[in-house]
Scaffold this active site. Structure first.
Site, PDB file in Angstrom:
ATOM      1  N   GLY A  11       0.812  -1.203   0.091  1.00 50.56           N
ATOM      2  CA  GLY A  11       0.093   0.059  -0.153  1.00 50.56           C
ATOM      3  C   GLY A  11       0.839   1.241  -0.182  1.00 50.56           C
ATOM      4  O   GLY A  11       2.023   1.137   0.365  1.00 50.56           O
ATOM      5  N   GLN A  36       2.880   9.988   1.394  1.00 45.28           N
ATOM      6  CA  GLN A  36       4.079   9.554   0.912  1.00 45.28           C
ATOM      7  C   GLN A  36       4.809   9.602  -0.285  1.00 45.28           C
ATOM      8  O   GLN A  36       6.010   9.987  -0.721  1.00 45.28           O
ATOM      9  CB  GLN A  36       4.037   8.005   0.941  1.00 45.28           C
ATOM     10  CG  GLN A  36       3.699   7.309   2.033  1.00 45.28           C
ATOM     11  CD  GLN A  36       3.843   5.784   2.562  1.00 45.28           C
ATOM     12  OE1 GLN A  36       2.653   5.310   1.938  1.00 45.28           O
ATOM     13  NE2 GLN A  36       4.637   5.134   2.689  1.00 45.28           N
ATOM     14  N   CYS A  92       7.113  -0.076   6.236  1.00 48.96           N
ATOM     15  CA  CYS A  92       6.528   1.097   5.589  1.00 48.96           C
ATOM     16  C   CYS A  92       7.598   1.571   4.570  1.00 48.96           C
ATOM     17  O   CYS A  92       8.787   1.739   5.133  1.00 48.96           O
ATOM     18  CB  CYS A  92       6.200   2.161   6.520  1.00 48.96           C
ATOM     19  SG  CYS A  92       5.637   3.646   5.790  1.00 48.96           S
ATOM     20  N   LEU A  93       7.278   1.967   3.189  1.00 50.38           N
ATOM     21  CA  LEU A  93       8.318   2.399   2.400  1.00 50.38           C
ATOM     22  C   LEU A  93       8.921   3.455   2.843  1.00 50.38           C
ATOM     23  O   LEU A  93       9.773   3.833   2.297  1.00 50.38           O
ATOM     24  CB  LEU A  93       7.612   2.442   1.105  1.00 50.38           C
ATOM     25  CG  LEU A  93       6.876   1.295   0.478  1.00 50.38           C
ATOM     26  CD1 LEU A  93       6.097   1.672  -1.121  1.00 50.38           C
ATOM     27  CD2 LEU A  93       7.939   0.085   0.283  1.00 50.38           C
ATOM     28  N   HIS A 148      -2.968   1.060   8.226  1.00 51.66           N
ATOM     29  CA  HIS A 148      -1.777   1.563   8.246  1.00 51.66           C
ATOM     30  C   HIS A 148      -1.775   2.756   7.224  1.00 51.66           C
ATOM     31  O   HIS A 148      -1.336   3.691   7.422  1.00 51.66           O
ATOM     32  CB  HIS A 148      -0.827   0.547   7.564  1.00 51.66           C
ATOM     33  CG  HIS A 148       0.426   1.030   7.259  1.00 51.66           C
ATOM     34  ND1 HIS A 148       1.647   0.592   8.302  1.00 51.66           N
ATOM     35  CD2 HIS A 148       0.865   1.597   6.374  1.00 51.66           C
ATOM     36  CE1 HIS A 148       2.616   1.038   7.855  1.00 51.66           C
ATOM     37  NE2 HIS A 148       2.503   1.922   6.725  1.00 51.66           N
ATOM     38  N   GLU A 149      -2.458   2.633   5.923  1.00 48.86           N
ATOM     39  CA  GLU A 149      -2.260   3.557   4.955  1.00 48.86           C
ATOM     40  C   GLU A 149      -3.297   4.839   5.543  1.00 48.86           C
ATOM     41  O   GLU A 149      -2.952   6.008   5.289  1.00 48.86           O
ATOM     42  CB  GLU A 149      -3.007   3.038   3.836  1.00 48.86           C
ATOM     43  CG  GLU A 149      -2.101   2.115   3.050  1.00 48.86           C
ATOM     44  CD  GLU A 149      -0.548   2.360   2.866  1.00 48.86           C
ATOM     45  OE1 GLU A 149      -0.110   3.380   2.882  1.00 48.86           O
ATOM     46  OE2 GLU A 149       0.181   1.376   2.929  1.00 48.86           O
ATOM     47  N   HIS A 191      -1.580   7.267   7.807  1.00 46.57           N
ATOM     48  CA  HIS A 191      -0.624   8.160   6.985  1.00 46.57           C
ATOM     49  C   HIS A 191      -1.267   9.638   6.726  1.00 46.57           C
ATOM     50  O   HIS A 191      -0.950  10.586   6.649  1.00 46.57           O
ATOM     51  CB  HIS A 191      -0.264   7.816   5.597  1.00 46.57           C
ATOM     52  CG  HIS A 191       1.127   6.806   5.786  1.00 46.57           C
ATOM     53  ND1 HIS A 191       2.097   7.265   6.213  1.00 46.57           N
ATOM     54  CD2 HIS A 191       1.273   5.614   5.554  1.00 46.57           C
ATOM     55  CE1 HIS A 191       3.205   6.118   6.248  1.00 46.57           C
ATOM     56  NE2 HIS A 191       2.474   5.131   5.620  1.00 46.57           N
TER      57      HIS A 191
HETATM   58 NI    NI Z   1       3.421   3.137   5.364  1.00 47.21          NI
END
Ligand code: NI
Length: 167
Positions: free
Chosen positions: A46, A51, A93-94, A135-136, A139
């Site tokens: 995701g 991000q 997480c990226l 999680h997303e 953000h």
């Molecule tokens: Ni993330």
């Protein structure tokens, strides 16, 4: 070309604004293909718009890994209702590369969102899909998964996180 914001970037800590599907159509038209590209390149599950450098309430999830999404890849102005027994599972997480830690979250999720054309849809999710959407969505409120760890784990990660932030 957009790149992924890394821990320490102030944009990851902002509360994102709602999308106006009509007024923001050209922004979405540019942003969504870039988010797709970044998610595919990084082999993530995701990615949230902050991000990718845009503080608007949008995230995407990798439908090939999450069949319960019924093909819904793009979530615009999502509203989440998490419930059910907590479950604990490792997340990454990226934007926080190299760090993987177990996070406790409610195991079930009702989600209502708009698709990119402004049509509302609703899903009931469990398992990995429920976790990934939470999680997303975090953000969009400037919250990172490391914020949800216990005080001791956060303390142990402090120097790694400072390095990511370039400090
Ligand atoms: Ni993330």
């Amino acid at each position: 070309m957009r790149s992924i914001r890394i821990f320490g970037s102030p944009g990851l800590r902002s509360v994102s604004r709602d999308v106006d599907p009509a007024a923001d159509a050209s922004l979405l038209g540019e942003l969504l293909p870039e988010m797709d590209r970044l998610l595919t390149e990084e082999e993530g599950i995701g990615l949230a718009a902050p991000q990718a450098g845009e503080n608007i309430r949008v995230f995407i999830l990798e439908t090939s890994m999450l069949p319960s999404l019924c093909g819904h890849r793009v979530f615009v102005n999502p509203k989440l209702e998490a419930y059910g027994p907590p479950s604990r599972r490792e997340e990454g997480c990226l934007s926080v590369p190299g760090i993987y830690e177990p996070v406790t979250r409610p195991s079930l999720l009702r989600i209502s969102a708009l698709d990119p054309s402004g049509i509302r849809f609703e899903l009931e999710l469990d398992g990995m899909a429920a976790r990934a959407a939470q999680h997303e969505n975090d953000h969009l409120d400037g919250i990172l998964f490391v914020d949800r760890l216990g005080a001791l784990r956060r303390k142990l990660l402090r120097s790694k996180l400072q390095k990511l932030a370039g400090g």
